[in-house]
Scaffold this motif. Sequence first.
Motif, PDB file in Angstrom:
ATOM      1  N   ASP A 286       0.385   6.437   0.465  1.00 14.72           N
ATOM      2  CA  ASP A 286       0.253   5.311   1.735  1.00 14.72           C
ATOM      3  C   ASP A 286      -1.274   4.957   1.352  1.00 14.72           C
ATOM      4  O   ASP A 286      -2.056   5.903   1.952  1.00 14.72           O
ATOM      5  N   LEU A 287      -1.549   4.121   0.525  1.00 11.92           N
ATOM      6  CA  LEU A 287      -3.315   3.775   0.210  1.00 11.92           C
ATOM      7  C   LEU A 287      -4.233   3.421   1.557  1.00 11.92           C
ATOM      8  O   LEU A 287      -5.035   3.743   1.473  1.00 11.92           O
ATOM      9  N   ASP A 288      -3.373   2.878   2.366  1.00 11.20           N
ATOM     10  CA  ASP A 288      -4.206   2.464   3.570  1.00 11.20           C
ATOM     11  C   ASP A 288      -4.641   3.547   4.304  1.00 11.20           C
ATOM     12  O   ASP A 288      -5.497   3.535   5.030  1.00 11.20           O
ATOM     13  N   LYS A 289      -3.747   4.529   4.240  1.00 10.04           N
ATOM     14  CA  LYS A 289      -4.123   5.887   5.060  1.00 10.04           C
ATOM     15  C   LYS A 289      -4.745   6.728   4.245  1.00 10.04           C
ATOM     16  O   LYS A 289      -5.093   7.887   4.841  1.00 10.04           O
ATOM     17  N   GLY A 290      -4.744   6.748   3.086  1.00 12.18           N
ATOM     18  CA  GLY A 290      -5.383   7.448   2.094  1.00 12.18           C
ATOM     19  C   GLY A 290      -4.385   8.975   1.939  1.00 12.18           C
ATOM     20  O   GLY A 290      -4.706  10.023   1.991  1.00 12.18           O
ATOM     21  N   ARG A 291      -3.163   8.761   1.842  1.00 13.25           N
ATOM     22  CA  ARG A 291      -2.145  10.010   1.978  1.00 13.25           C
ATOM     23  C   ARG A 291      -1.446   9.922   0.742  1.00 13.25           C
ATOM     24  O   ARG A 291      -0.978   8.893   0.083  1.00 13.25           O
ATOM     25  N   PHE A 292      -1.224  11.315   0.380  1.00 13.09           N
ATOM     26  CA  PHE A 292      -0.131  11.657  -0.722  1.00 13.09           C
ATOM     27  C   PHE A 292       0.846  12.322  -0.217  1.00 13.09           C
ATOM     28  O   PHE A 292       0.579  13.522   0.326  1.00 13.09           O
TER      29      PHE A 292
ATOM     30  N   PHE B  11       4.222  14.541  -0.862  1.00 13.50           N
ATOM     31  CA  PHE B  11       4.931  15.423  -1.921  1.00 13.50           C
ATOM     32  C   PHE B  11       6.220  15.971  -1.005  1.00 13.50           C
ATOM     33  O   PHE B  11       5.935  16.846  -0.204  1.00 13.50           O
ATOM     34  N   GLU B  12       7.457  15.405  -1.363  1.00 14.46           N
ATOM     35  CA  GLU B  12       8.483  16.216  -0.682  1.00 14.46           C
ATOM     36  C   GLU B  12       8.567  16.034   0.788  1.00 14.46           C
ATOM     37  O   GLU B  12       8.828  16.822   1.606  1.00 14.46           O
ATOM     38  N   GLY B  13       7.971  14.878   1.364  1.00 15.10           N
ATOM     39  CA  GLY B  13       8.110  14.562   2.734  1.00 15.10           C
ATOM     40  C   GLY B  13       6.794  15.057   3.384  1.00 15.10           C
ATOM     41  O   GLY B  13       6.754  14.931   4.693  1.00 15.10           O
ATOM     42  N   GLU B  14       5.948  15.836   2.713  1.00 14.67           N
ATOM     43  CA  GLU B  14       4.692  16.698   3.410  1.00 14.67           C
ATOM     44  C   GLU B  14       3.378  16.121   2.892  1.00 14.67           C
ATOM     45  O   GLU B  14       3.381  15.696   1.509  1.00 14.67           O
ATOM     46  N   ASP B  15       2.469  16.156   3.693  1.00 15.08           N
ATOM     47  CA  ASP B  15       1.149  15.772   3.019  1.00 15.08           C
ATOM     48  C   ASP B  15       0.790  16.706   1.985  1.00 15.08           C
ATOM     49  O   ASP B  15       0.935  17.852   2.027  1.00 15.08           O
ATOM     50  N   ALA B  16       0.304  16.349   1.004  1.00 15.49           N
ATOM     51  CA  ALA B  16      -0.251  16.880  -0.153  1.00 15.49           C
ATOM     52  C   ALA B  16      -1.804  16.346  -0.735  1.00 15.49           C
ATOM     53  O   ALA B  16      -2.086  15.506  -0.090  1.00 15.49           O
ATOM     54  N   VAL B  17      -2.114  17.084  -1.568  1.00 11.16           N
ATOM     55  CA  VAL B  17      -3.512  16.698  -1.897  1.00 11.16           C
ATOM     56  C   VAL B  17      -3.561  16.993  -3.539  1.00 11.16           C
ATOM     57  O   VAL B  17      -2.958  18.174  -4.053  1.00 11.16           O
ATOM     58  N   LEU B  18      -4.267  15.944  -4.406  1.00  9.91           N
ATOM     59  CA  LEU B  18      -4.354  16.427  -5.937  1.00  9.91           C
ATOM     60  C   LEU B  18      -5.904  16.795  -6.246  1.00  9.91           C
ATOM     61  O   LEU B  18      -6.604  16.274  -5.631  1.00  9.91           O
ATOM     62  N   PHE B  19      -6.106  17.769  -7.081  1.00 13.02           N
ATOM     63  CA  PHE B  19      -7.295  17.951  -7.587  1.00 13.02           C
ATOM     64  C   PHE B  19      -7.351  18.255  -9.277  1.00 13.02           C
ATOM     65  O   PHE B  19      -6.352  18.628  -9.627  1.00 13.02           O
ATOM     66  N   TRP B  20      -8.497  17.811  -9.627  1.00 10.16           N
ATOM     67  CA  TRP B  20      -8.601  18.105 -10.976  1.00 10.16           C
ATOM     68  C   TRP B  20      -8.704  19.428 -11.312  1.00 10.16           C
ATOM     69  O   TRP B  20      -9.615  20.227 -10.912  1.00 10.16           O
ATOM     70  N   ILE B  21      -7.882  20.040 -12.344  1.00 11.64           N
ATOM     71  CA  ILE B  21      -7.762  21.582 -12.666  1.00 11.64           C
ATOM     72  C   ILE B  21      -9.361  22.016 -13.209  1.00 11.64           C
ATOM     73  O   ILE B  21      -9.880  22.918 -12.582  1.00 11.64           O
TER      74      ILE B  21
ATOM     75  N   SER C 106       0.768  -1.055   0.047  1.00  8.30           N
ATOM     76  CA  SER C 106       0.031  -0.124   0.078  1.00  8.30           C
ATOM     77  C   SER C 106       0.838   1.322  -0.142  1.00  8.30           C
ATOM     78  O   SER C 106       0.252   2.328  -0.123  1.00  8.30           O
ATOM     79  N   GLU C 107       2.109   1.031   0.404  1.00  4.96           N
ATOM     80  CA  GLU C 107       3.034   2.229   0.387  1.00  4.96           C
ATOM     81  C   GLU C 107       3.819   2.267  -0.974  1.00  4.96           C
ATOM     82  O   GLU C 107       4.659   1.468  -1.446  1.00  4.96           O
ATOM     83  N   MET C 108       4.033   3.502  -1.563  1.00  2.58           N
ATOM     84  CA  MET C 108       4.818   3.375  -2.815  1.00  2.58           C
ATOM     85  C   MET C 108       5.408   4.954  -2.973  1.00  2.58           C
ATOM     86  O   MET C 108       5.134   5.770  -2.394  1.00  2.58           O
ATOM     87  N   ASN C 109       6.840   4.672  -3.060  1.00  2.00           N
ATOM     88  CA  ASN C 109       7.539   6.074  -3.186  1.00  2.00           C
ATOM     89  C   ASN C 109       8.217   6.101  -4.336  1.00  2.00           C
ATOM     90  O   ASN C 109       8.985   4.942  -4.792  1.00  2.00           O
ATOM     91  N   TYR C 110       8.418   7.194  -5.040  1.00  2.10           N
ATOM     92  CA  TYR C 110       9.052   7.705  -6.327  1.00  2.10           C
ATOM     93  C   TYR C 110       9.844   8.931  -6.279  1.00  2.10           C
ATOM     94  O   TYR C 110       9.187   9.691  -5.478  1.00  2.10           O
ATOM     95  N   LYS C 111      10.914   9.014  -6.935  1.00  3.28           N
ATOM     96  CA  LYS C 111      11.540  10.044  -7.023  1.00  3.28           C
ATOM     97  C   LYS C 111      11.704  10.577  -8.555  1.00  3.28           C
ATOM     98  O   LYS C 111      12.086   9.834  -9.548  1.00  3.28           O
ATOM     99  N   ILE C 112      11.126  11.672  -8.879  1.00  3.09           N
ATOM    100  CA  ILE C 112      10.910  12.280 -10.010  1.00  3.09           C
ATOM    101  C   ILE C 112      11.493  13.549 -10.383  1.00  3.09           C
ATOM    102  O   ILE C 112      11.062  14.392  -9.556  1.00  3.09           O
TER     103      ILE C 112
END
Length: 339
Positions: free
Chosen positions: A17-23, A25-35, A3-9
Amino acid sequence: MGSEMNYKIGGIDFGWDLDKGRFIFEGEDAVLFWISSAMKTFFDTIEEISGEEASNLVFESTGFRQGLVVGQYFEKIKEITVAEAADMITSTYASAGWGLTRIEDLNFESKTFTAIMKDSWEHKVNVAQGKTKGGSFLPAHYAGVFSGLFGTTIWYKIKQHQLEGHEHSIIEYFPSNIKISDNIHELARKKESDQIRQLESVVEEKTAELKELVNRLSSPIIPVLDGIVVVPLIGKYEEDRAEQLIINTLNKLPSYKAGYLVLDLTGLDQEIGRHTVSLIEKIGSAAKLIGTKTILVGISSELGIAITQSSINLSKFDCFQTLQHGIHYAIGQMGRKII
């Protein structure tokens, strides 16, 4: 796959962290929205509730304050220069989908620079909204970023917006005494002034309507017998209302073929003003010019005192205690009697 996946791009850390519903970004909680849907709805709602002018200030103030936090954070990292911090910030923003931003002509002494922006998320939101003028969030955001980096307030001037058909937006930055809090207070005062002016306009309109209604209803012309009309004076007469009564009465007397005008003074206010006494004299004298004799009835003790204390002479008018007496007198002067 866990459930945890980490990538460097591009040197930037992304994690889920899909179990906790977290995204992350650079070590901080972030959120994604459709523009073009979610963010568009967010902007539309703010503008609908706040109005265009207030919402522009909301976006501008929010962008500046968020940028200030970022700039102050990088300013504390003493081992990097302002130019290096600027490169890091714009690269990080690009990886987060903020669009491409290039900093040019960065001058450390004058604390000036130019930002070239292309395909930012704000631009895409504005396109989805169908706007023809670009927003102020990102221009103000970079002003906040460099205010933090330079340690002094930086403001901006938009030279061109991509939304206007240009290949990119160009924003110039420079030191300024502008304070976001002052802009907020200025808008609040402006909105308050606008509301006061609107209220004053409504009050003036309603006052004019009320005055017109009072003029129509408070002193009507009442034909009681052929050749005899009664005008009751009611309330208090200031200059405008007195003038209006004289005009209305004189305009209507000929249509009634009135030989006698009975002014009933019973309903006048206890506090008799100079305009009231003058009104009685003027309306009587004016009526005489068109062949109508004036009779005064219902003179109170207060009015009698006011008349004696004034320089106006009402002795030329016949006066009676009651309306009935005045009408009977007029009938008798016309050679008639009530049977």
